[in-house]
Write an enzyme that holds these catalytic residues in place. Structure first.
Site, PDB file in Angstrom:
ATOM      1  N   HIS A 170       0.837  -1.284   0.091  1.00 59.10           N
ATOM      2  CA  HIS A 170       0.062   0.031   0.171  1.00 59.10           C
ATOM      3  C   HIS A 170       0.873   1.356  -0.067  1.00 59.10           C
ATOM      4  O   HIS A 170       0.475   2.175   0.340  1.00 59.10           O
ATOM      5  CB  HIS A 170      -0.772   0.060   1.205  1.00 59.10           C
ATOM      6  CG  HIS A 170      -1.750  -1.220   1.489  1.00 59.10           C
ATOM      7  ND1 HIS A 170      -2.861  -1.599   0.924  1.00 59.10           N
ATOM      8  CD2 HIS A 170      -1.313  -2.504   1.954  1.00 59.10           C
ATOM      9  CE1 HIS A 170      -3.394  -2.834   1.299  1.00 59.10           C
ATOM     10  NE2 HIS A 170      -2.371  -3.570   2.209  1.00 59.10           N
ATOM     11  N   SER A 291      13.867  21.771 -16.856  1.00 64.02           N
ATOM     12  CA  SER A 291      12.683  22.505 -17.157  1.00 64.02           C
ATOM     13  C   SER A 291      13.253  23.858 -17.571  1.00 64.02           C
ATOM     14  O   SER A 291      14.241  24.299 -17.318  1.00 64.02           O
ATOM     15  CB  SER A 291      11.906  22.538 -15.866  1.00 64.02           C
ATOM     16  OG  SER A 291      11.284  23.949 -15.959  1.00 64.02           O
ATOM     17  N   LYS A 297      15.265  21.874 -11.833  1.00 66.42           N
ATOM     18  CA  LYS A 297      14.331  20.610 -12.062  1.00 66.42           C
ATOM     19  C   LYS A 297      15.467  19.736 -12.772  1.00 66.42           C
ATOM     20  O   LYS A 297      16.133  20.007 -13.686  1.00 66.42           O
ATOM     21  CB  LYS A 297      13.317  20.972 -12.936  1.00 66.42           C
ATOM     22  CG  LYS A 297      12.271  21.442 -12.124  1.00 66.42           C
ATOM     23  CD  LYS A 297      11.529  20.525 -11.125  1.00 66.42           C
ATOM     24  CE  LYS A 297      10.846  19.672 -11.395  1.00 66.42           C
ATOM     25  NZ  LYS A 297       9.501  19.797 -12.319  1.00 66.42           N
ATOM     26  N   GLU A 304       9.454   8.171 -17.300  1.00 72.63           N
ATOM     27  CA  GLU A 304       7.985   8.788 -17.309  1.00 72.63           C
ATOM     28  C   GLU A 304       7.347   8.238 -18.688  1.00 72.63           C
ATOM     29  O   GLU A 304       6.415   8.030 -19.187  1.00 72.63           O
ATOM     30  CB  GLU A 304       8.031  10.185 -17.213  1.00 72.63           C
ATOM     31  CG  GLU A 304       8.130  10.629 -15.829  1.00 72.63           C
ATOM     32  CD  GLU A 304       8.279  12.212 -15.767  1.00 72.63           C
ATOM     33  OE1 GLU A 304       7.048  12.834 -15.916  1.00 72.63           O
ATOM     34  OE2 GLU A 304       9.332  12.620 -15.616  1.00 72.63           O
TER      35      GLU A 304
END
Ligand code: ARG
Length: 476
Positions: A170, A291, A297, A304
């Site tokens: 979980h 970024s 970043k 991804e």
């Protein structure tokens, strides 16, 4: 539009001469483009040419084609293949597909012999053969990438057989595990994917050629000859089935969807672990991007993107299943729709496997962060319960005792291992000094020393068995 661009109704100048015999007007320009597949099926030109060479040789050996015709067909096909390889071939949408483009070029080059190549054959068995040859090659190439990725995982697992991290259920800290054990879970998933691909290859590797349009052919063909030349493991037993079903390609797309699902799970973990909240790993800069607005970043774009590609893999599978559904026997034009999803699944699988095979061995593991995280979250609570069971308590009673100790820890911001013996004994008199052996993370993971367990010794053994299992998977 000039007069010559706009054919009159009985002008057949723009109709495909390979099948235009019974037509009295040329194909509508839009219909021609709409029904053509050459823009995407030309990627099978090598397989198409290989199939034609084999077919010509078989016709010659069966006495249907003269030796001279067969020789010039081979010569012509070799030249065409070289021209296509060199980017020196003009593909025509008017000629619809890869098959007719090549056949037409052949006839242009060698004359009448080219027109005899299609004897005893149809585009229906031709295209089915091409796809199978193509997919067999693609599967072998994908298997090589799988192997590279899986070997990389074994190296990573061996290196981190005793690196401790929290294991989750979980996404909550559950029990300590070793990072090597976690990596071996990825290995198991992907080894099954490779095994599925290997199994599918058997069904890909059966030859439709000789089925002709749907019913077979009246020429005295010898399918064993083409089978041998093309290296097919078997010959499709039923001509109607052979020209129409694409279940082998659906299987490939299904395998790919399953693999991408697995890769997306791994990707998700990498993305999470790279975040400032976890800081378990670092990905080398070459696999990340920045970024344009936020200078700090460093984004995990590769995982991804792989995670995102699960969408197209699933979509391709649904496209394939749906285009095949309810098709009456035998070939229907619906089947032309098999190629784009299939090719996309091939490209997606290859790209994602390659990205992961390159990236995973380069993951930098922050052992300290992993260890610190494993220390918080009461990850050895089960070990304390098991300890009490060994001291004679029933597991449910032990569970209750440990629950109370955890509640105390939560209230006082203390982990179990940080509590004094006196405090622990307040929860159960059965607790003695040796409790600290099981409350340490090392003690916890080492205790799980069996096949499938997380102990460093168990992981090392799993890795050594895995090497042999990998070597035994996808052998063609
Ligand atoms: N381009 C077609 C395909 O991809 C080749 C087979 C066409 N056969 C036919 N009878 N129209 O399926």
């Amino acid at each position: 539009m000039t007069q010559s661009d706009s054919p009159s109704s009985n002008d057949k100048s723009d109709t495909n001469t390979l099948w235009g015999g019974r037509f009295s007007e040329s194909t509508d320009q839009f219909v021609q483009a709409f029904t053509a597949s050459v823009t995407f099926d030309k990627r099978m030109y090598r397989q198409d040419i290989a199939g034609s060479r084999a077919h010509a040789t078989m016709l010659m050996k069966s006495g249907v084609l003269s030796e001279a015709d067969c020789d010039s067909i081979h010569q012509g096909l070799n030249d065409i293949e070289k021209a296509i390889d060199a980017g020196d071939f003009e593909w025509s949408v008017a000629l619809e597909d890869v098959h007719m483009n090549i056949e037409s070029a052949l006839t242009q080059r060698i004359g009448d012999a080219g027109k005899r190549l299609h004897t005893g054959r149809s585009r229906n068995d031709q295209v089915a053969t091409d796809i199978r040859l193509y997919l067999r090659d693609a599967s072998d190439a994908a298997a090589a990438e799988y192997r590279r990725l899986l070997e990389g995982l074994l190296v990573l697992a061996e290196k981190h057989a005793d690196t401790i991290m929290p294991g989750f259920t979980h996404l909550q800290t559950a029990q300590p595990v070793t990072f090597g054990h976690h990596v071996m879970a990825w290995f198991e998933m992907l080894l099954r994917d490779l095994d599925r691909l290997s199994d599918t290859r058997k069904r890909i590797n059966s030859m439709p050629l000789g089925s002709a349009a749907l019913a077979g052919t009246s020429y005295p063909i010898q399918r064993e000859i083409t089978q041998e030349i093309l290296g097919f493991q078997s010959i499709c037993e039923n001509s109607l089935d052979a020209v129409s079903d694409r279940d082998f390609a659906i299987e490939f797309c299904s395998n790919t969807a399953i693999c991408l699902m697995h890769l997306s799970r791994i990707a998700e973990e990498l993305v999470l672990w790279m975040s400032a909240q976890f800081r378990f790993i670092e990905l080398p800069d070459r696999f990340c991007t920045g970024s344009s607005i936020m200078p700090q970043k460093k984004n995990p774009d590769v995982p991804e993107l792989v995670r995102g590609k699960t969408g197209r893999a699933n979509g391709n599978l649904i496209s394939m299943l749906t285009l095949m559904k309810s098709q009456p026997l035998a070939y229907n034009k619906d089947n032309q729709e098999d190629k784009e999803p299939l090719f996309d699944s091939v490209d997606t699988l290859m790209g994602c496997l390659r990205a992961f095979a390159d990236m995973l061995p380069a993951v930098e593991v922050r052992k300290e962060e992993m260890l610190t995280a494993a220390k918080s979250g009461f990850s050895t609570a089960t070990d304390l319960a098991d300890y009490l069971v060994r001291k004679g308590l029933a597991f449910r009673d032990a569970h209750e005792v440990v629950g109370a100790a955890v509640a105390h820890g939560v209230a006082n911001d203390l982990d179990l291992a940080d509590m004094s013996l006196e405090v622990l004994q307040g929860f159960s008199e059965d607790i003695t000094e040796d409790v600290f052996d099981v409350l340490t993370l090392e003690g916890s993971v080492s205790a799980r020393n069996h096949i499938g367990g997380t102990a460093p010794a168990a992981v090392k053994e799993a890795v050594s068995r895995a090497k042999a299992r990998l070597a035994a998977t996808y052998n063609v």
